[in-house]
Design an enzyme around this catalytic site. Sequence first.
Site, PDB file in Angstrom:
ATOM      1  N   THR A   7       8.367  55.992  45.589  1.00 18.10           N
ATOM      2  CA  THR A   7       9.605  55.525  44.980  1.00 18.10           C
ATOM      3  C   THR A   7       9.183  55.500  43.422  1.00 18.10           C
ATOM      4  O   THR A   7      10.373  55.382  42.576  1.00 18.10           O
ATOM      5  CB  THR A   7      10.016  54.071  45.379  1.00 18.10           C
ATOM      6  N   ASP A   8       8.068  55.256  42.939  1.00 15.52           N
ATOM      7  CA  ASP A   8       7.731  55.250  41.571  1.00 15.52           C
ATOM      8  C   ASP A   8       8.181  56.729  41.240  1.00 15.52           C
ATOM      9  O   ASP A   8       8.192  56.846  39.961  1.00 15.52           O
ATOM     10  CB  ASP A   8       6.318  54.906  41.488  1.00 15.52           C
ATOM     11  N   GLN A  62      50.410  45.104  47.060  1.00 15.33           N
ATOM     12  CA  GLN A  62      50.228  46.421  47.952  1.00 15.33           C
ATOM     13  C   GLN A  62      50.999  47.516  47.322  1.00 15.33           C
ATOM     14  O   GLN A  62      50.578  48.756  47.580  1.00 15.33           O
ATOM     15  CB  GLN A  62      50.973  45.936  49.507  1.00 15.33           C
ATOM     16  N   ASN A  74      43.582  40.010  44.538  1.00 15.71           N
ATOM     17  CA  ASN A  74      44.940  39.077  43.850  1.00 15.71           C
ATOM     18  C   ASN A  74      44.266  38.040  43.178  1.00 15.71           C
ATOM     19  O   ASN A  74      44.097  36.851  43.747  1.00 15.71           O
ATOM     20  CB  ASN A  74      45.939  38.864  44.921  1.00 15.71           C
ATOM     21  N   ARG A 119      56.139  36.277  38.370  1.00 15.72           N
ATOM     22  CA  ARG A 119      54.847  35.705  38.325  1.00 15.72           C
ATOM     23  C   ARG A 119      53.644  36.477  37.553  1.00 15.72           C
ATOM     24  O   ARG A 119      54.151  37.751  37.088  1.00 15.72           O
ATOM     25  CB  ARG A 119      54.134  35.493  39.823  1.00 15.72           C
ATOM     26  N   HIS A 171      44.924  34.993  41.829  1.00 23.50           N
ATOM     27  CA  HIS A 171      46.366  34.301  41.609  1.00 23.50           C
ATOM     28  C   HIS A 171      46.287  33.338  40.509  1.00 23.50           C
ATOM     29  O   HIS A 171      45.313  32.821  39.873  1.00 23.50           O
ATOM     30  CB  HIS A 171      46.153  33.308  42.834  1.00 23.50           C
ATOM     31  N   LYS A 208      13.941  54.295  45.350  1.00 25.35           N
ATOM     32  CA  LYS A 208      13.785  53.535  44.219  1.00 25.35           C
ATOM     33  C   LYS A 208      15.197  53.015  43.837  1.00 25.35           C
ATOM     34  O   LYS A 208      16.410  53.515  43.597  1.00 25.35           O
ATOM     35  CB  LYS A 208      13.334  54.131  42.943  1.00 25.35           C
ATOM     36  N   PHE A 256      57.247  38.124  44.379  1.00 22.48           N
ATOM     37  CA  PHE A 256      56.716  38.254  45.632  1.00 22.48           C
ATOM     38  C   PHE A 256      57.666  37.349  46.670  1.00 22.48           C
ATOM     39  O   PHE A 256      57.820  36.171  46.439  1.00 22.48           O
ATOM     40  CB  PHE A 256      55.280  37.765  45.739  1.00 22.48           C
TER      41      PHE A 256
END
Length: 285
Positions: free
Chosen positions: A58-59, A210, A236, A171, A238, A13, A154
């Site tokens: 599953t019930d 990184q 990332n 940035r 941006h 489930k 960067f």
Amino acid sequence: MPTFELGPNQYGKAETRLVRVERGPAGDRITDLNVSVALRGDLAASHLTGDNAGVLPTDTQKNTVYAFAREFGIDGIEAFAERLAEHFVASQPSIHEARVSIQQYPWQDVDGAHTFRRDGSEVRTATVHHGHYGTQTVSGVTGLVLLKTTDSEFHGFVQDRYTTLPETRDRILATSVDATWRAVQGRPDPAAARAALVEAFADTYSLALQQTLFAMGSRVLQRCPEVLEVRLSLPNRHHFLVDLAPFGLDNPNEVYFAADRPYGLIEGVVRRDGVAIPEEVAWTF
Ligand SMILES: O=c1[nH]c(=O)c2[nH]c(=O)[nH]c2[nH]1
């Protein structure tokens, strides 16, 4: 006449939604979960002939989730998932392996009594595999959105004939953290792991996402001695400075376009050095 055979299979489930309220004089507490169960074992007969003698519906699995919340409470999603996974294997001769994945939606108390607020996309996660290999638990957090307005650069990257990205010494750095961590013994404090991720993102002067990833994983390993391995997936997000020159305006790192795609996706594992880590059980077809 071609013949066919049944390959790996599992059933269970998925996404049982459970909210538990603990009522107390000092205010209520709520636990809001999404629980998915997957079981493996001697289940070929059901697929091949429709013989369901080994099939726990599953019930019933869904009912067990609710009943366990009442009978045993929920003392953390890891413990709850482990209890369920072990129960399905121990109670059903046909079931040899169980995977229980839980997402927990956090609610903030608003009035110290009975009102709560959900904000943000953050979700706590736990996945438990139980079988002949024992019990493996992976904890995590997803959708933990972080942004810093500076202390991120960067530059120094490869330049080829397709490169247009300008080097930047300042940035916005933003991401939505998807992290999992793994211990072989003990139960790491998820709040400490989460705090370590946030803190390292904040206080790492970043020369690349990184580098921030490695700092975040390392901080979890520092703060949570039981953790052997941290996996991180960091989109990332941006933020591009908008060129306002056509309007006769400068833009001293003030107005950005927040792009939603495409995005860089920085992923990696940070591990404890020199420690043998048992291979993670992965259920894939
Ligand atoms: O931190 C970053 N890492 C990259 O690999 C990369 N690539 C890119 O275009 N911007 C960034 N930022």
